[in-house]
Design a protein around this motif. Structure first.
Motif, PDB file in Angstrom:
ATOM      1  N   TYR A  77       0.865  -1.235   0.042  1.00  0.00           N
ATOM      2  CA  TYR A  77      -0.011   0.069   0.056  1.00  0.00           C
ATOM      3  C   TYR A  77       0.812   1.325   0.019  1.00  0.00           C
ATOM      4  CZ  TYR A  77      -3.879   3.217   1.291  1.00  0.00           C
ATOM      5  OH  TYR A  77      -4.432   4.511   1.510  1.00  0.00           O
ATOM      6  N   HIS A  78       2.112   1.217   0.433  1.00  0.00           N
ATOM      7  CA  HIS A  78       3.192   2.387   0.408  1.00  0.00           C
ATOM      8  C   HIS A  78       3.782   2.469  -0.881  1.00  0.00           C
ATOM      9  CE1 HIS A  78       2.392   1.595   4.872  1.00  0.00           C
ATOM     10  NE2 HIS A  78       2.954   2.946   5.016  1.00  0.00           N
ATOM     11  N   VAL A  79       3.435   1.649  -1.766  1.00  0.00           N
ATOM     12  CA  VAL A  79       4.318   1.525  -3.185  1.00  0.00           C
ATOM     13  C   VAL A  79       3.174   2.099  -4.408  1.00  0.00           C
ATOM     14  CG1 VAL A  79       5.724   0.345  -4.780  1.00  0.00           C
ATOM     15  CG2 VAL A  79       5.828  -0.145  -2.366  1.00  0.00           C
ATOM     16  N   VAL A  80       3.709   2.863  -5.171  1.00  0.00           N
ATOM     17  CA  VAL A  80       2.704   3.149  -6.349  1.00  0.00           C
ATOM     18  C   VAL A  80       3.596   2.893  -7.501  1.00  0.00           C
ATOM     19  CG1 VAL A  80       2.025   5.266  -7.803  1.00  0.00           C
ATOM     20  CG2 VAL A  80       1.657   5.130  -5.052  1.00  0.00           C
ATOM     21  N   PRO A  81       2.933   2.397  -8.546  1.00  0.00           N
ATOM     22  CA  PRO A  81       3.775   1.977  -9.602  1.00  0.00           C
ATOM     23  C   PRO A  81       4.137   2.947 -10.436  1.00  0.00           C
ATOM     24  CG  PRO A  81       1.555   1.213 -10.022  1.00  0.00           C
ATOM     25  CD  PRO A  81       1.545   1.883  -8.676  1.00  0.00           C
ATOM     26  N   GLY A  82       5.635   3.281 -10.818  1.00  0.00           N
ATOM     27  CA  GLY A  82       5.836   4.438 -11.804  1.00  0.00           C
ATOM     28  C   GLY A  82       6.994   5.318 -10.803  1.00  0.00           C
ATOM     29  N   LYS A  83       7.463   6.255 -11.487  1.00  0.00           N
ATOM     30  CA  LYS A  83       8.303   7.060 -10.666  1.00  0.00           C
ATOM     31  C   LYS A  83       7.753   8.321 -10.466  1.00  0.00           C
ATOM     32  CE  LYS A  83      13.248   8.718 -10.808  1.00  0.00           C
ATOM     33  NZ  LYS A  83      14.407   8.714 -11.715  1.00  0.00           N
ATOM     34  N   VAL A  84       7.125   8.644  -9.503  1.00  0.00           N
ATOM     35  CA  VAL A  84       6.404  10.042  -9.141  1.00  0.00           C
ATOM     36  C   VAL A  84       7.250  10.913  -8.319  1.00  0.00           C
ATOM     37  CG1 VAL A  84       4.260  11.134  -8.469  1.00  0.00           C
ATOM     38  CG2 VAL A  84       4.136   8.473  -9.252  1.00  0.00           C
ATOM     39  N   MET A  85       7.741  11.839  -8.950  1.00  0.00           N
ATOM     40  CA  MET A  85       8.360  12.784  -8.411  1.00  0.00           C
ATOM     41  C   MET A  85       7.626  13.798  -7.532  1.00  0.00           C
ATOM     42  SD  MET A  85      11.582  11.539  -9.142  1.00  0.00           S
ATOM     43  CE  MET A  85      12.533  12.897  -8.604  1.00  0.00           C
ATOM     44  N   ILE A 100      12.017   7.392  -3.491  1.00  0.00           N
ATOM     45  CA  ILE A 100      11.452   7.380  -2.274  1.00  0.00           C
ATOM     46  C   ILE A 100      10.999   8.688  -1.668  1.00  0.00           C
ATOM     47  CG2 ILE A 100      11.913   6.809   0.097  1.00  0.00           C
ATOM     48  CD1 ILE A 100      13.965   4.702  -0.698  1.00  0.00           C
ATOM     49  N   HIS A 101       9.866   8.879  -1.134  1.00  0.00           N
ATOM     50  CA  HIS A 101       9.411  10.001  -0.339  1.00  0.00           C
ATOM     51  C   HIS A 101       9.309   9.448   1.114  1.00  0.00           C
ATOM     52  CE1 HIS A 101       8.932  11.901  -3.996  1.00  0.00           C
ATOM     53  NE2 HIS A 101       8.010  11.021  -4.533  1.00  0.00           N
ATOM     54  N   VAL A 102       9.760  10.107   1.872  1.00  0.00           N
ATOM     55  CA  VAL A 102       9.927   9.824   3.307  1.00  0.00           C
ATOM     56  C   VAL A 102       8.550  10.319   4.026  1.00  0.00           C
ATOM     57  CG1 VAL A 102      11.022   9.720   5.491  1.00  0.00           C
ATOM     58  CG2 VAL A 102      12.339   9.868   3.494  1.00  0.00           C
ATOM     59  N   ILE A 103       7.893   9.532   4.875  1.00  0.00           N
ATOM     60  CA  ILE A 103       6.646   9.961   5.698  1.00  0.00           C
ATOM     61  C   ILE A 103       6.711   9.516   6.950  1.00  0.00           C
ATOM     62  CG2 ILE A 103       5.011   9.747   3.615  1.00  0.00           C
ATOM     63  CD1 ILE A 103       4.100   6.841   4.399  1.00  0.00           C
ATOM     64  N   ASP A 104       5.926  10.385   7.833  1.00  0.00           N
ATOM     65  CA  ASP A 104       6.143  10.139   9.187  1.00  0.00           C
ATOM     66  C   ASP A 104       5.054   9.365   9.838  1.00  0.00           C
ATOM     67  OD1 ASP A 104       3.904  11.718   9.210  1.00  0.00           O
ATOM     68  OD2 ASP A 104       4.478  13.359  10.175  1.00  0.00           O
ATOM     69  N   ALA A 105       4.205   8.511   9.107  1.00  0.00           N
ATOM     70  CA  ALA A 105       3.343   7.483   9.689  1.00  0.00           C
ATOM     71  C   ALA A 105       3.064   6.386   8.870  1.00  0.00           C
ATOM     72  CB  ALA A 105       2.011   8.333   9.891  1.00  0.00           C
ATOM     73  N   VAL A 106       2.791   5.097   9.270  1.00  0.00           N
ATOM     74  CA  VAL A 106       2.549   4.159   8.322  1.00  0.00           C
ATOM     75  C   VAL A 106       0.744   4.268   8.090  1.00  0.00           C
ATOM     76  CG1 VAL A 106       2.289   1.798   8.428  1.00  0.00           C
ATOM     77  CG2 VAL A 106       4.035   2.703   9.858  1.00  0.00           C
ATOM     78  N   ILE A 107       0.991   4.167   6.704  1.00  0.00           N
ATOM     79  CA  ILE A 107      -0.733   4.340   6.141  1.00  0.00           C
ATOM     80  C   ILE A 107      -1.030   2.827   5.857  1.00  0.00           C
ATOM     81  CG2 ILE A 107      -0.255   6.754   5.394  1.00  0.00           C
ATOM     82  CD1 ILE A 107       0.489   5.340   2.507  1.00  0.00           C
TER      83      ILE A 107
END
Length: 172
Positions: A107-115, A161-168
């Motif tokens: 769920y934390h992964v999206v296909p493709g490279k989204v900047m 990678i984009h860093v997030i502060d919570a588990v979604i």
């Protein structure tokens, strides 16, 4: 406009950190050292992602996220995992809960490279798990579901990678 400026500053900082990590003792970067690491290699090399790495190993996702991609990973830090209710992570890491752990991680992964510049224009993104992640951009920053994006555009050979502060958590 202020949000884009903040994201660009974070991206520039990430680039400087990556560039400084490949410089040799003489201060010059050599072409063979400029090859970007994979998403998993970045995570393994960052102590703030040790819980994420352990979860990826438990779920059997290391090989998949080391593959060609491209992938966009919203990577929770150790502090994000620590903020889960007591016992949640321990339960997820049990072999009998591998399917649930896999669903949470994909769920934390999206296909493709989204900047980052692309993320701010989104309102949602479909995860590899299949559920839709809500994306909200404001002057306060970018959120994916209830998590704040704290660092952006850590570029890898197979994505970003984009860093997030919570588990979604997925809806299903």
């Amino acid at each position: 406009m202020q949000l884009i400026s903040k994201l660009m500053s974070l991206a520039a900082l990430g680039g400087l950190l990556l560039a400084s990590s490949v410089a040799t003792a003489d201060g010059h970067a050599h072409p063979e050292e400029m090859a970007k690491p994979t998403i998993v290699e970045i995570a393994v090399g960052n102590p703030d992602f040790s819980t994420l790495v352990a979860a990826l190993e438990a779920a059997g996702l290391v090989e998949a996220l080391s593959g060609k991609g491209p992938f966009t990973v919203f990577a929770p830090t150790n502090a994000a995992f620590d903020a889960l209710p007591a016992g949640t992570l321990d339960d997820l890491l049990k072999p009998e809960n591998k399917e649930t752990l896999t669903a949470v991680l994909t769920y934390h992964v999206v296909p493709g490279k989204v900047m980052a510049a692309d993320v701010v224009a989104l309102t949602e993104a479909t995860s590899l798990q299949g559920d839709t992640i809500t994306v909200t951009a404001s002057d306060a920053g970018v959120k994916v579901d209830a998590a704040n994006v704290t660092a952006t555009d850590l570029e890898a050979a197979n994505g970003v990678i984009h860093v997030i502060d919570a588990v979604i958590l997925p809806n299903s």
